[in-house]
Design an enzyme around this catalytic site. Structure first.
Site, PDB file in Angstrom:
ATOM      1  N   HIS A  24       0.809  -1.232   0.000  1.00 50.72           N
ATOM      2  CA  HIS A  24       0.000   0.000   0.000  1.00 50.72           C
ATOM      3  C   HIS A  24       0.843   1.283   0.000  1.00 50.72           C
ATOM      4  CE1 HIS A  24       0.347   0.125   4.391  1.00 50.72           C
ATOM      5  NE2 HIS A  24      -0.553  -0.785   4.616  1.00 50.72           N
ATOM      6  N   HIS A  78      -5.018  -8.786  15.065  1.00 49.33           N
ATOM      7  CA  HIS A  78      -5.112  -7.551  14.268  1.00 49.33           C
ATOM      8  C   HIS A  78      -5.950  -7.828  13.018  1.00 49.33           C
ATOM      9  CE1 HIS A  78      -4.036  -3.963  12.184  1.00 49.33           C
ATOM     10  NE2 HIS A  78      -2.913  -4.349  11.637  1.00 49.33           N
ATOM     11  N   GLU A  80      -6.138  -6.034  10.102  1.00 50.14           N
ATOM     12  CA  GLU A  80      -5.706  -5.636   8.757  1.00 50.14           C
ATOM     13  C   GLU A  80      -5.553  -6.894   7.892  1.00 50.14           C
ATOM     14  OE1 GLU A  80      -2.511  -2.740   8.593  1.00 50.14           O
ATOM     15  OE2 GLU A  80      -2.997  -2.279   6.509  1.00 50.14           O
ATOM     16  N   ASP A  82      -3.675  -8.197   5.742  1.00 53.73           N
ATOM     17  CA  ASP A  82      -2.487  -9.045   5.567  1.00 53.73           C
ATOM     18  C   ASP A  82      -2.401 -10.111   6.658  1.00 53.73           C
ATOM     19  OD1 ASP A  82      -2.078  -6.736   7.138  1.00 53.73           O
ATOM     20  OD2 ASP A  82       0.088  -6.846   6.955  1.00 53.73           O
ATOM     21  N   HIS A 145      -1.282  -0.739  15.568  1.00 52.06           N
ATOM     22  CA  HIS A 145      -1.504   0.569  14.991  1.00 52.06           C
ATOM     23  C   HIS A 145      -2.944   0.746  14.499  1.00 52.06           C
ATOM     24  CE1 HIS A 145      -1.162  -0.458  10.483  1.00 52.06           C
ATOM     25  NE2 HIS A 145      -1.132  -1.626  11.098  1.00 52.06           N
ATOM     26  N   ASP A 164       1.866  -6.370  14.450  1.00 51.98           N
ATOM     27  CA  ASP A 164       2.749  -5.592  13.576  1.00 51.98           C
ATOM     28  C   ASP A 164       3.953  -5.000  14.321  1.00 51.98           C
ATOM     29  OD1 ASP A 164       1.542  -5.822  11.066  1.00 51.98           O
ATOM     30  OD2 ASP A 164       0.123  -4.216  11.474  1.00 51.98           O
ATOM     31  N   TYR A 191      10.201   0.263   8.879  1.00 50.49           N
ATOM     32  CA  TYR A 191       8.861  -0.166   9.285  1.00 50.49           C
ATOM     33  C   TYR A 191       8.300   0.793  10.344  1.00 50.49           C
ATOM     34  CZ  TYR A 191       5.106  -3.436  10.291  1.00 50.49           C
ATOM     35  OH  TYR A 191       3.875  -4.019  10.430  1.00 50.49           O
ATOM     36  N   HIS A 224       5.533  -9.814  10.864  1.00 52.31           N
ATOM     37  CA  HIS A 224       6.317  -9.621   9.640  1.00 52.31           C
ATOM     38  C   HIS A 224       7.797  -9.775   9.967  1.00 52.31           C
ATOM     39  CE1 HIS A 224       2.935  -7.893   7.394  1.00 52.31           C
ATOM     40  NE2 HIS A 224       2.719  -7.053   8.386  1.00 52.31           N
TER      41      HIS A 224
HETATM   42 FE1  FEO Z   1      -1.366  -3.613  10.151  1.00 52.79          FE
HETATM   43 FE2  FEO Z   1       0.730  -6.085   8.959  1.00 52.79          FE
HETATM   44  O1  FEO Z   1      -0.838  -5.105   9.133  1.00 52.79           O
END
Ligand code: FEO
Length: 398
Positions: A24, A78, A80, A82, A145, A164, A191, A224
């Protein structure tokens, strides 16, 4: 990526996304990973999933260890996509009746993403879940976040599954910080600068809260990149440092240019900064991704922005970057603007307005010049660089 056993009963069943280059709008030159964790005890828990397109790979990874139907609890740290995009496939495989643990905001957000009647179990901050011999504790980390974000702590193994936080966009065959070494730190910094900077004050509070809880960490496992096991304190200390936003004796000159005039001005400003002993570098906005420039903003004291005037406004890449930077709310910066123009010349004032609305203090009137810079203009830009360099030295020497 095959599943990796990270302790006796804990596995990373996530996947590497080797080929993604644009997350993104954030450039991920080394791809990324979507880590997901399987804890096998008397009861079995899966923490987080992966991007939807990798859901089958996640299920294959789980199947190498246990039959997915044996999973008793699915935990979503989370929402999001991903980390939740694979949830519909996973819930279908695991059993739609299995409890789905998440924060209260997680329930709200997951419902709005997937519109499924899953058996949500919204957790209280500090709530525990026994798996038999092992205990999971859920820690609310609202706005780190997203509003739904939470951590899950595995008490007996002292492992923090941090969603994250503490992550890096990096896909590798390595799994741990000790396998990859110090080269992972620039990825962790990038990051932080692009995903978490806006929430820096909350991070400092969270670190204090965790210290008060006296939690110990053998391992920190983000969603990640590499898992921190050699020295989890290293990434916590780095987060404290980055969150404090102490600027270095450094300036960055961010610009775009149409016929090299604004570029010549940028180079002259750099020369003035360097003359004052300030570390300085130009960033052409069509040569550098905004996320790499943002990483430089994190530690720079001086943010100097240049744009030609195009159609009475800013050059589009300059507007793009200023909007992006404003959203991340960097602190403790000083700034100035410059630019070449043809006839109307609004760009310098427009940049100043944007910098001011980012709470960057304008410390110099800047330089605005019609058409191609002459020697006087170049000298004015050198002087501007020197004036700002002097202020940076005064502001960062204590
Ligand atoms: Fe906030 Fe890795 O997604």
């Amino acid at each position: 990526m095959k599943p990796a056993q990270i302790t006796k009963d804990v596995y990373d069943v996530g996947v590497n996304d080797w080929n993604i280059r644009d997350f993104h709008g954030y450039s991920v030159d080394f791809g990324t990973s979507y880590n997901a964790f399987l804890i096998v005890d008397k009861k079995i828990a899966l923490i987080d999933t992966v991007k939807a397109e990798f859901a089958d790979q996640l299920i294959e990874n789980i199947s190498e260890i246990i039959d997915p139907k044996k999973i008793d609890y699915v935990i979503s740290n989370h929402t999001e996509m991903d980390h939740s995009g694979g949830l519909p496939r996973v819930m279908h495989k695991v059993g739609e009746d299995k409890p789905l643990y998440c924060s209260k905001m997680g329930q709200k957000n997951l419902s709005r993403h997937f519109r499924q009647k899953w058996h949500y179990h919204p957790v209280e901050n500090g709530e525990e879940l026994s798996l038999g011999n092992k205990t999971l504790t859920f820690l609310e980390t609202r706005m780190l976040h997203w509003p739904d974000s939470m951590f899950t702590y595995l008490k007996e193994d002292k492992i923090l599954f941090s969603s994250d936080a503490f992550g890096q966009h990096y896909a590798g065959t390595e799994k741990f910080d000790d396998a990859i070494g110090h080269i992972i730190m620039p990825h962790a910094k990038k990051y932080f600068a692009n995903i978490l900077l806006l929430y820096a004050p909350l991070i400092l509070k969270l670190v204090e809260h965790i210290a008060n809880l006296k939690l110990e960490f053998n391992m920190i496992c983000p969603d990640h990149g590499m898992l921190w096991r050699k020295d989890p304190g290293k990434i916590i200390n780095a987060y404290i440092e980055w969150s404090s936003q102490k600027a270095k004796n450094k300036a960055i000159v961010i610009y775009d240019t149409m016929w090299h005039s604004t570029e010549k001005m940028a180079d002259a400003i750099i020369a003035g900064l360097v003359e004052q002993g300030v570390e300085a570098r130009p960033y052409h906005l069509r040569k550098w991704n905004r996320s790499d420039i943002m990483t430089q903003v994190l530690e720079a004291k001086g943010i100097i922005v240049g744009s030609p005037t195009l159609n009475n406004g800013l050059f589009p890449t300059v507007s793009d970057f200023l909007t992006y930077m404003k959203g991340l709310k960097p602190k403790n910066k000083i700034g100035a603007a410059f630019g070449s123009y043809g006839w109307s010349g609004e760009s310098v004032n427009l940049i100043k307005n944007e910098l001011e609305s980012t709470n960057i203090e304008i410390v110099d009137p800047g330089v605005r010049f019609q058409y191609v810079p002459d020697n006087d203009c170049i000298q004015a830009c050198i002087e501007m660089g020197k004036r700002i360099g002097k202020l940076i030295n005064e502001n960062t020497s204590c």
